[in-house]
Motif scaffolding. Structure first.
Motif, PDB file in Angstrom:
ATOM      1  N   SER A 129       0.788  -1.234   0.000  1.00  0.00           N
ATOM      2  CA  SER A 129       0.000   0.000   0.000  1.00  0.00           C
ATOM      3  C   SER A 129       0.824   1.290   0.000  1.00  0.00           C
ATOM      4  N   ALA A 186       2.851   4.457  -1.000  1.00  0.00           N
ATOM      5  CA  ALA A 186       2.789   5.234  -2.246  1.00  0.00           C
ATOM      6  C   ALA A 186       4.145   5.414  -2.912  1.00  0.00           C
ATOM      7  N   THR A 187       5.241   5.191  -2.180  1.00  0.00           N
ATOM      8  CA  THR A 187       6.579   5.446  -2.720  1.00  0.00           C
ATOM      9  C   THR A 187       7.389   4.172  -2.909  1.00  0.00           C
ATOM     10  N   SER A 238       4.262   0.031  -5.519  1.00  0.00           N
ATOM     11  CA  SER A 238       4.287   1.258  -6.315  1.00  0.00           C
ATOM     12  C   SER A 238       5.632   1.418  -7.019  1.00  0.00           C
ATOM     13  N   LYS A 239       6.717   1.204  -6.298  1.00  0.00           N
ATOM     14  CA  LYS A 239       8.050   1.336  -6.899  1.00  0.00           C
ATOM     15  C   LYS A 239       8.321   0.190  -7.871  1.00  0.00           C
ATOM     16  N   SER A 248       6.907   0.853 -11.253  1.00  0.00           N
ATOM     17  CA  SER A 248       7.464   2.004 -11.958  1.00  0.00           C
ATOM     18  C   SER A 248       8.963   1.834 -12.228  1.00  0.00           C
TER      19      SER A 248
END
Length: 195
Positions: A26, A28-29, A33-34, A37
């Motif tokens: 959960s 965001a960074t 998420s990483k 990306s």
């Protein structure tokens, strides 16, 4: 990073101190998420469980059971088992030719989590590496490297070398899993060289 440098490789750290399997999914960074990306990697090492154990003991996370690890990982419940399975499922979906090594926990106080991690790795068809199989992780040198329950610099260096040895041994002893590794990354996933 110490392990990567010793192998002449580049490494990406998808976690940060304090993350559990739930917050890995959960945050965001970091975490998922990483992962989503960042270009596909060839090997993913999962070293989670210590913070989960703390949360389970505090009553803020449910342990669950191996039945929480579903074929459709998106349907896993919010338990340690379910979240760990979701992490592996996300990696397999994002990087289908990569290999995954799930490490047992490095801190003796949480080694009760090892059995659960092993069960999840087996069910998900990925490698489980028991850190205590290397004498470094049960040595006075390792225990002496701790400050506030975390290793200091030389402790992390020793951990990197021990993990490298354990992965090499697992490659030799688990050829059914590692033998299908081709080093493929994102731009290569359209074809399998053996097909």
């Amino acid at each position: 990073q110490i392990l990567a440098r010793s192998c002449g490789a580049e490494a990406v750290n998808f976690a940060k101190g304090g993350l559990s399997t739930k917050t890995w999914l959960s945050n965001a960074t970091y975490g998922l998420s990483k992962l989503l990306s960042t270009p596909v990697q060839q090997l993913y090492i999962i070293a989670l469980g210590i913070n989960d154990n703390t949360q389970i003991n505090a009553g803020t996370l449910t342990l669950g059971s191996i039945s929480d690890v579903n074929d459709d990982y998106t349907q896993n419940p919010d338990t340690f088992f379910g979240n760990y399975g979701r992490i592996i499922g996300n990696i397999k979906t994002y990087a289908p030719y990569a290999k995954i090594a799930c490490l047992s926990v490095a801190r003796p106080q949480e080694r009760n989590m090892d059995t659960y991690i092993h069960q999840i790795a087996d069910k998900m068809g990925v490698s489980f590496i028991d850190l205590t199989a290397d004498e470094y992780f049960t040595s006075a040198i390792y225990y002496g490297s701790m400050f506030s329950s975390h290793p200091i610099v030389y402790g992390y260096a020793g951990m990197a070398k021990a993990i490298e040895r354990l992965i090499c041994l697992d490659v030799l002893n688990n050829t059914g899993y590692w033998g299908t590794y081709y080093g493929l990354v994102a731009e290569d996933t359209s074809t399998n060289p053996e097909e």
